[in-house]
Design a protein around this motif. Structure first.
Motif, PDB file in Angstrom:
ATOM      1  N   SER A   1       0.833  -1.214   0.000  1.00  0.00           N
ATOM      2  CA  SER A   1       0.000   0.000   0.000  1.00  0.00           C
ATOM      3  C   SER A   1       0.862   1.255   0.000  1.00  0.00           C
ATOM      4  O   SER A   1       0.478   2.278  -0.547  1.00  0.00           O
ATOM      5  CB  SER A   1      -0.886   0.064   1.247  1.00  0.00           C
TER       6      SER A   1
ATOM      7  N   GLU B   1       1.146   3.408  -6.426  1.00  0.00           N
ATOM      8  CA  GLU B   1       0.757   4.813  -6.557  1.00  0.00           C
ATOM      9  C   GLU B   1      -0.696   5.025  -6.132  1.00  0.00           C
ATOM     10  O   GLU B   1      -1.036   6.011  -5.516  1.00  0.00           O
ATOM     11  CB  GLU B   1       0.976   5.248  -8.009  1.00  0.00           C
ATOM     12  N   ASN B   2      -1.528   4.055  -6.484  1.00  0.00           N
ATOM     13  CA  ASN B   2      -2.938   4.155  -6.149  1.00  0.00           C
ATOM     14  C   ASN B   2      -3.272   3.061  -5.135  1.00  0.00           C
ATOM     15  O   ASN B   2      -3.269   1.891  -5.472  1.00  0.00           O
ATOM     16  CB  ASN B   2      -3.738   3.962  -7.448  1.00  0.00           C
TER      17      ASN B   2
ATOM     18  N   SER C   1      -5.733   1.741  -3.961  1.00  0.00           N
ATOM     19  CA  SER C   1      -6.768   0.738  -4.235  1.00  0.00           C
ATOM     20  C   SER C   1      -6.198  -0.410  -5.078  1.00  0.00           C
ATOM     21  O   SER C   1      -6.822  -1.461  -5.197  1.00  0.00           O
ATOM     22  CB  SER C   1      -7.965   1.377  -4.919  1.00  0.00           C
ATOM     23  N   ASP C   2      -5.006  -0.211  -5.664  1.00  0.00           N
ATOM     24  CA  ASP C   2      -4.370  -1.296  -6.427  1.00  0.00           C
ATOM     25  C   ASP C   2      -3.675  -2.302  -5.515  1.00  0.00           C
ATOM     26  O   ASP C   2      -3.259  -3.364  -5.973  1.00  0.00           O
ATOM     27  CB  ASP C   2      -3.312  -0.732  -7.395  1.00  0.00           C
TER      28      ASP C   2
ATOM     29  N   ARG D   1       3.580  -0.210 -10.031  1.00  0.00           N
ATOM     30  CA  ARG D   1       3.699   1.226  -9.933  1.00  0.00           C
ATOM     31  C   ARG D   1       4.175   1.817 -11.267  1.00  0.00           C
ATOM     32  O   ARG D   1       3.655   2.811 -11.743  1.00  0.00           O
ATOM     33  CB  ARG D   1       4.704   1.539  -8.825  1.00  0.00           C
TER      34      ARG D   1
ATOM     35  N   TRP E   1       1.499   1.670 -13.811  1.00  0.00           N
ATOM     36  CA  TRP E   1       0.467   2.638 -13.438  1.00  0.00           C
ATOM     37  C   TRP E   1       0.901   4.037 -13.868  1.00  0.00           C
ATOM     38  O   TRP E   1       0.119   4.790 -14.433  1.00  0.00           O
ATOM     39  CB  TRP E   1       0.239   2.599 -11.926  1.00  0.00           C
TER      40      TRP E   1
ATOM     41  N   PRO F   1      -0.139  11.213  -6.313  1.00  0.00           N
ATOM     42  CA  PRO F   1      -0.627  10.059  -5.564  1.00  0.00           C
ATOM     43  C   PRO F   1      -1.994  10.346  -4.932  1.00  0.00           C
ATOM     44  O   PRO F   1      -2.264  11.469  -4.530  1.00  0.00           O
ATOM     45  CB  PRO F   1       0.416   9.868  -4.477  1.00  0.00           C
ATOM     46  N   VAL F   2      -2.808   9.312  -4.895  1.00  0.00           N
ATOM     47  CA  VAL F   2      -4.141   9.451  -4.321  1.00  0.00           C
ATOM     48  C   VAL F   2      -4.029   9.211  -2.816  1.00  0.00           C
ATOM     49  O   VAL F   2      -3.198   8.415  -2.382  1.00  0.00           O
ATOM     50  CB  VAL F   2      -5.075   8.378  -4.938  1.00  0.00           C
TER      51      VAL F   2
END
Ligand code: ZN
Lengths: 209, 216
Positions: free
Chosen positions: A52, A56-57, A59-60, A101, A104, A112-113
């Motif tokens: 996590s 980068e995201n 949720s991935d 990453r 992505w 980044p989120v």
């Protein structure tokens, strides 16, 4: 103490008692479902947390976690015991998360989120004396730390996560990343410095952040 | 701030870990004695270090944990499954011979056994000879639909009467048409409810559905 701590304690025990680990590895290599279930029980949370921090995201992280364990299941036969099981699994995790990453970033070049709050556990009380106010203050600070960490360039972020969050030794980090210990140290110095700089007013005694 | 402050501060992280040389350690201690600004900075780094160390881990959502278990189960039983599919294929082919060019399709169903998902931990110690059991498939409705190579994995919630209360697709590619077939299949299939202490109770069962097609 929360579940996370228990898992960490389990990880420490697992890495200390090499004989126990050898037994586990033998059972895994023999295809024991119970041994694999145990492996998941011990490693799924720390590996999920680790990836996590790297993808980068966030949720991935779920997809990456599944890819990591599929690789672990498939490759356990090739595990030679050159490193600890933990190091070996983390190496796969870092590799998968970094690949993910990169692809992505090729698709979406953006900031980044932020992490979704619901999968993040409650702040861990430092001691029984922590007041609700201190806990709140700490969780606010930690949200800032998380954001600052996510904004660090990947090589620095990875070493900071492995050292400061995962508590790994320089040697273990070097093994996981496949770089020299000197590189780990210099990236860590730089990563810590960058992190501290991003948190300019952080932890000021006045309470103003 | 002194000239040396920046230089000194570079060692604070190692200092807090007890990882710096004795000489560095001594000069930091000496510096801290008279530099209030560095004392404050050290305190902040200590807080930051502690915040990092105790950063709450992201928990694995239960759904994801279940997916991992399904992946594991698939991995461990893949060879068995492949061998079984070949066996079914060979067993069914002769039946198709009279009508050459015929196609027989059926859905194969495997219940993935994952005890911890089905029986509450509290009753796991009860070893009284099978009085605790997960739900079982008694008869799968003879409905076929394309499931893809990977098959479709569903978590099915069965009540104490053996009826499907709900189900959700855990993995596999599915379309609205496939979901309609699944609805019918779940409605018309018969299940034996889970048993706890000899009494029927609600329970969950993970089913792996895969279509096989045999051409004569
Ligand atoms: Zn100073």
């Amino acid at each position: 103490m929360s579940y996370v701590r228990t898992v960490e304690a389990a990880l420490d025990r697992a890495s200390r008692i090499a004989g126990e680990e050898a037994t586990l590895v033998a059972e895994l290599q023999a295809g024991s479902e119970g041994a694999f279930a145990y492996l998941l029980g011990v490693y799924q949370t720390p590996v999920f947390d680790l990836v996590s921090h790297i993808v980068e995201n966030p949720s991935d992280a779920a997809d990456v976690l599944q890819d990591v364990f599929v690789k672990v299941f498939r490759r356990i036969g090739q595990f030679q015991g050159d490193s600890s099981l933990k190091t070996w699994i983390y190496k796969i995790a870092i590799h998968e998360a970094s690949n993910h990453r990169r692809s992505w970033l090729r698709r979406f070049r953006r900031e980044p989120v932020s992490l979704d709050a619901e999968t993040i556990g409650p702040p861990i009380a430092q001691s029984r004396e922590d007041t609700p106010y201190q806990m709140l203050e700490k969780s606010e600070r930690q949200a800032l730390v998380r954001r600052a960490l996510a904004s660090l360039a990947s090589p620095y972020r990875t070493v900071v996560v492995l050292r400061e969050i995962e508590g790994m030794s320089y040697e273990e980090i070097a093994q996981v990343l496949g770089v020299a210990e000197g590189t780990v140290k210099s990236r860590l110095v730089r990563g810590r410095e960058l992190l501290r700089r991003k948190l300019a007013g952080y932890g000021a005694p006045s309470g103003i952040i | 701030m002194f000239e040396s402050c920046l230089e000194i501060r570079r060692h604070f992280w190692d200092y807090l870990e007890g990882e710096c040389d004795r000489s560095v350690f001594r000069s930091i201690r000496y510096h801290l004695d008279y530099c209030a600004s560095c004392r404050m900075e050290l305190e902040r780094i200590e807080t930051l270090k502690n915040d990092l160390d105790t950063l709450p881990a992201r928990r694995v959502p239960p759904e994801l944990a279940l997916r991992l278990r399904v992946k594991l189960s698939r991995h461990l039983h893949q060879n068995l499954l492949d061998r079984f599919l070949v066996f079914v294929d060979n067993a069914l082919k002769p039946l198709l011979l009279p009508a050459s060019g015929g196609v027989l399709a059926a859905i194969l169903c495997f219940a993935l056994i994952m005890g911890s998902q089905i029986i509450p931990a509290a009753s796991m110690t009860d070893d009284s000879g099978g009085s605790n059991q997960p739900p079982r498939v008694q008869m799968l409705a003879p409905i076929t639909f394309p499931t893809g190579e990977e098959g479709i994995v569903v978590v099915t919630h069965i009540d104490a009467e053996g009826r499907v209360l709900s189900y959700r697709v855990l993995s596999g590619s599915y379309s609205p048409q496939v979901l309609r077939h699944l609805d019918r299949m779940m409605y018309f299939s018969h299940f034996q409810p889970a048993m706890m202490d000899g009494k029927p109770t609600d329970g969950q069962v993970v089913l792996s559905l895969r279509q096989i097609t045999v051409r004569g």
